[in-house]
Design a protein around this motif. Sequence first.
Motif, PDB file in Angstrom:
ATOM      1  N   ALA A  16       0.792  -1.004  -0.194  1.00  0.00           N
ATOM      2  CA  ALA A  16      -0.035   0.146  -0.010  1.00  0.00           C
ATOM      3  C   ALA A  16       0.919   1.150   0.032  1.00  0.00           C
ATOM      4  CB  ALA A  16      -0.848  -0.008   1.310  1.00  0.00           C
ATOM      5  N   PHE A  17       0.136   2.574  -0.443  1.00  0.00           N
ATOM      6  CA  PHE A  17       0.987   3.850  -0.331  1.00  0.00           C
ATOM      7  C   PHE A  17       1.598   3.992   1.224  1.00  0.00           C
ATOM      8  CE2 PHE A  17       0.640   8.439  -0.105  1.00  0.00           C
ATOM      9  CZ  PHE A  17       1.614   8.611  -1.114  1.00  0.00           C
ATOM     10  N   LEU A  18       2.644   4.012   1.337  1.00  0.00           N
ATOM     11  CA  LEU A  18       3.262   4.349   2.617  1.00  0.00           C
ATOM     12  C   LEU A  18       3.237   3.300   3.593  1.00  0.00           C
ATOM     13  CD1 LEU A  18       2.147   7.804   3.945  1.00  0.00           C
ATOM     14  CD2 LEU A  18       4.599   6.862   3.771  1.00  0.00           C
ATOM     15  N   ALA A  19       3.214   2.166   3.117  1.00  0.00           N
ATOM     16  CA  ALA A  19       3.346   0.727   3.956  1.00  0.00           C
ATOM     17  C   ALA A  19       4.792   0.333   3.726  1.00  0.00           C
ATOM     18  CB  ALA A  19       2.325  -0.232   3.344  1.00  0.00           C
ATOM     19  N   TYR A  20       5.836   0.646   4.755  1.00  0.00           N
ATOM     20  CA  TYR A  20       7.226   0.254   4.487  1.00  0.00           C
ATOM     21  C   TYR A  20       7.568  -1.317   4.443  1.00  0.00           C
ATOM     22  CZ  TYR A  20       7.166   4.872   6.917  1.00  0.00           C
ATOM     23  OH  TYR A  20       7.090   6.017   7.506  1.00  0.00           O
ATOM     24  N   PRO A  21       8.351  -1.660   3.706  1.00  0.00           N
ATOM     25  CA  PRO A  21       8.476  -3.172   3.735  1.00  0.00           C
ATOM     26  C   PRO A  21       9.079  -3.687   5.119  1.00  0.00           C
ATOM     27  CG  PRO A  21      10.217  -2.004   2.187  1.00  0.00           C
ATOM     28  CD  PRO A  21       9.053  -0.843   2.807  1.00  0.00           C
ATOM     29  N   LYS A  22       8.346  -4.836   5.421  1.00  0.00           N
ATOM     30  CA  LYS A  22       8.530  -5.238   6.841  1.00  0.00           C
ATOM     31  C   LYS A  22      10.196  -5.263   7.329  1.00  0.00           C
ATOM     32  CE  LYS A  22       4.875  -6.030   8.993  1.00  0.00           C
ATOM     33  NZ  LYS A  22       3.834  -6.130   8.171  1.00  0.00           N
ATOM     34  N   ALA A  23      11.117  -5.780   6.364  1.00  0.00           N
ATOM     35  CA  ALA A  23      12.356  -5.895   6.747  1.00  0.00           C
ATOM     36  C   ALA A  23      13.251  -4.542   6.928  1.00  0.00           C
ATOM     37  CB  ALA A  23      13.097  -6.592   5.834  1.00  0.00           C
ATOM     38  N   PHE A  24      12.831  -3.440   6.339  1.00  0.00           N
ATOM     39  CA  PHE A  24      13.510  -2.128   6.500  1.00  0.00           C
ATOM     40  C   PHE A  24      12.583  -1.092   7.341  1.00  0.00           C
ATOM     41  CE2 PHE A  24      14.403  -3.898   2.312  1.00  0.00           C
ATOM     42  CZ  PHE A  24      15.793  -4.229   2.601  1.00  0.00           C
ATOM     43  N   ASN A  25      11.719  -1.466   8.177  1.00  0.00           N
ATOM     44  CA  ASN A  25      10.847  -0.797   8.889  1.00  0.00           C
ATOM     45  C   ASN A  25      11.740   0.249   9.760  1.00  0.00           C
ATOM     46  OD1 ASN A  25       8.127  -0.686   8.686  1.00  0.00           O
ATOM     47  ND2 ASN A  25       7.956  -2.578  10.324  1.00  0.00           N
ATOM     48  N   LYS A  26      12.783  -0.190  10.461  1.00  0.00           N
ATOM     49  CA  LYS A  26      13.233   0.675  11.445  1.00  0.00           C
ATOM     50  C   LYS A  26      14.446   1.510  10.729  1.00  0.00           C
ATOM     51  CE  LYS A  26      15.630   1.544  15.613  1.00  0.00           C
ATOM     52  NZ  LYS A  26      15.490   1.569  17.204  1.00  0.00           N
ATOM     53  N   PRO A  27      15.215   0.979   9.692  1.00  0.00           N
ATOM     54  CA  PRO A  27      16.180   1.992   9.171  1.00  0.00           C
ATOM     55  C   PRO A  27      15.347   3.089   8.337  1.00  0.00           C
ATOM     56  CG  PRO A  27      16.576  -0.494   8.489  1.00  0.00           C
ATOM     57  CD  PRO A  27      15.448  -0.286   9.307  1.00  0.00           C
ATOM     58  N   LEU A  28      14.162   2.596   7.677  1.00  0.00           N
ATOM     59  CA  LEU A  28      13.632   3.641   6.904  1.00  0.00           C
ATOM     60  C   LEU A  28      12.967   4.880   7.590  1.00  0.00           C
ATOM     61  CD1 LEU A  28      11.224   1.812   4.222  1.00  0.00           C
ATOM     62  CD2 LEU A  28      13.161   3.469   3.976  1.00  0.00           C
ATOM     63  N   ILE A  29      12.434   4.428   8.838  1.00  0.00           N
ATOM     64  CA  ILE A  29      11.777   5.443   9.701  1.00  0.00           C
ATOM     65  C   ILE A  29      13.246   6.109  10.396  1.00  0.00           C
ATOM     66  CG2 ILE A  29      11.107   5.749  12.107  1.00  0.00           C
ATOM     67  CD1 ILE A  29       9.172   3.461  11.538  1.00  0.00           C
ATOM     68  N   LEU A  30      14.082   5.609  10.585  1.00  0.00           N
ATOM     69  CA  LEU A  30      15.296   6.484  10.840  1.00  0.00           C
ATOM     70  C   LEU A  30      15.665   7.467   9.873  1.00  0.00           C
ATOM     71  CD1 LEU A  30      16.832   6.405  13.577  1.00  0.00           C
ATOM     72  CD2 LEU A  30      18.713   5.153  12.294  1.00  0.00           C
ATOM     73  N   VAL A  31      15.813   6.866   8.627  1.00  0.00           N
ATOM     74  CA  VAL A  31      16.136   7.958   7.451  1.00  0.00           C
ATOM     75  C   VAL A  31      15.089   9.034   7.425  1.00  0.00           C
ATOM     76  CG1 VAL A  31      16.469   8.143   5.023  1.00  0.00           C
ATOM     77  CG2 VAL A  31      17.418   6.287   6.222  1.00  0.00           C
ATOM     78  N   ILE A  32      14.000   8.719   7.421  1.00  0.00           N
ATOM     79  CA  ILE A  32      12.930   9.627   7.108  1.00  0.00           C
ATOM     80  C   ILE A  32      13.015  10.791   8.619  1.00  0.00           C
ATOM     81  CG2 ILE A  32      10.469  10.291   7.368  1.00  0.00           C
ATOM     82  CD1 ILE A  32      10.170   7.357   5.930  1.00  0.00           C
ATOM     83  N   GLU A  33      13.026  10.093   9.692  1.00  0.00           N
ATOM     84  CA  GLU A  33      12.951  11.067  11.044  1.00  0.00           C
ATOM     85  C   GLU A  33      14.266  12.027  10.900  1.00  0.00           C
ATOM     86  OE1 GLU A  33      11.493  11.600  13.903  1.00  0.00           O
ATOM     87  OE2 GLU A  33      11.048   9.295  14.734  1.00  0.00           O
ATOM     88  N   THR A  34      15.544  11.438  10.121  1.00  0.00           N
ATOM     89  CA  THR A  34      16.532  12.621   9.933  1.00  0.00           C
ATOM     90  C   THR A  34      16.156  13.482   9.138  1.00  0.00           C
ATOM     91  OG1 THR A  34      18.023  10.290  10.413  1.00  0.00           O
ATOM     92  CG2 THR A  34      19.200  12.467   9.895  1.00  0.00           C
TER      93      THR A  34
END
Lengths: 94, 233
Positions: free
Chosen positions: B184-202
């Motif tokens: 879905a739109f904006l559904a992060y892939p399960k394996a990259f949840n944390k790194p993706l959130i971290l990149v976005i937050e930064t």
Amino acid sequence: MIDWLVDSILVLALLSTAIGVLWSANLFRAVVMFIAFGLLMALAWVRLQAPDIALAEAAIGAGLTGVLLLDAARHLGYNRRCGGEGNDQGGASG
Amino acid sequence: MMRFFSVTVLAAACLAFAGALMVTVWHISGTQAPVDLPGLLVENLEASGVEHPITAVLLNFRSYDTLLEIGVLVIAGIAGISMAKTTSLEDPLLRTSDSLLYALQRWFVPLMLVLAGYLLWAGSDRPGGAFQAGAVLAASGVLMRLGGTPMEFLRPGVLLRLGLALGFSVFLLVAVASALAGDAFLAYPKAFNKPLILVIETVLTFSIAMVLLALFVSAPVNDAVEPEERERG
């Protein structure tokens, strides 16, 4: 008991600073009151167990908005105020 | 007489409004919520990739809201810059040259930068996150600006545009990429949840700081009012 005391003092302080913001004739005083209100509001958020909002309120609500409002108040003051006070400020900051 | 009448009407309206509000609050507090949101959140916290429920809601479960919020913030920043007098941004003249402020800022700015980094990192498992870190970063920028540190990147140009748009575009890129990959739109892939959130937050932290700082800097500087003063004096 002590919780109730802290909460009621907080509510009273919030109300009085809010009234101070709305009813003060001096813009500078209103902005300072607004910053105090923001900091008290951050405390209220902490009391409501919402530390995330408290952090955001203290940093954005009180800090940055306060700075922007102070800036705006000074510029409005140059146009509204007549006579010595504006010139005094200009001398102090320039 | 007229004044007395209008004040009475106003007071009555305020009282009626306050009464209606009290009744509503009483009513809401009595009824059961149709969906147990806190329970759902606790059950699904592990799937979100972060340990703090508020960060999980802001950047995973309801990240669409955060995306739009950043959009609004960037538009506000652009509007603020375009409202500014062109001279004030291009003017390298600094606001104050207060030596006390300059000395204070040398102690405070490094501390505030560390605090912003800490808040960003702490967002994953305790109160903190991109907004708070961005605000602290912007506040240190304001302090530096007041203390007279020249900040070239805030002048209109490629760096300013990149900084303003970075957070929103990276966020949108992630959203569209996951949509293209079949989720879905904006559904992060399960394996990259944390790194993706971290990149976005930064990147969000940088962009938020940039927007807030740009709003402050694009306010007219002292010289904008000086000609008036000269006329007066």
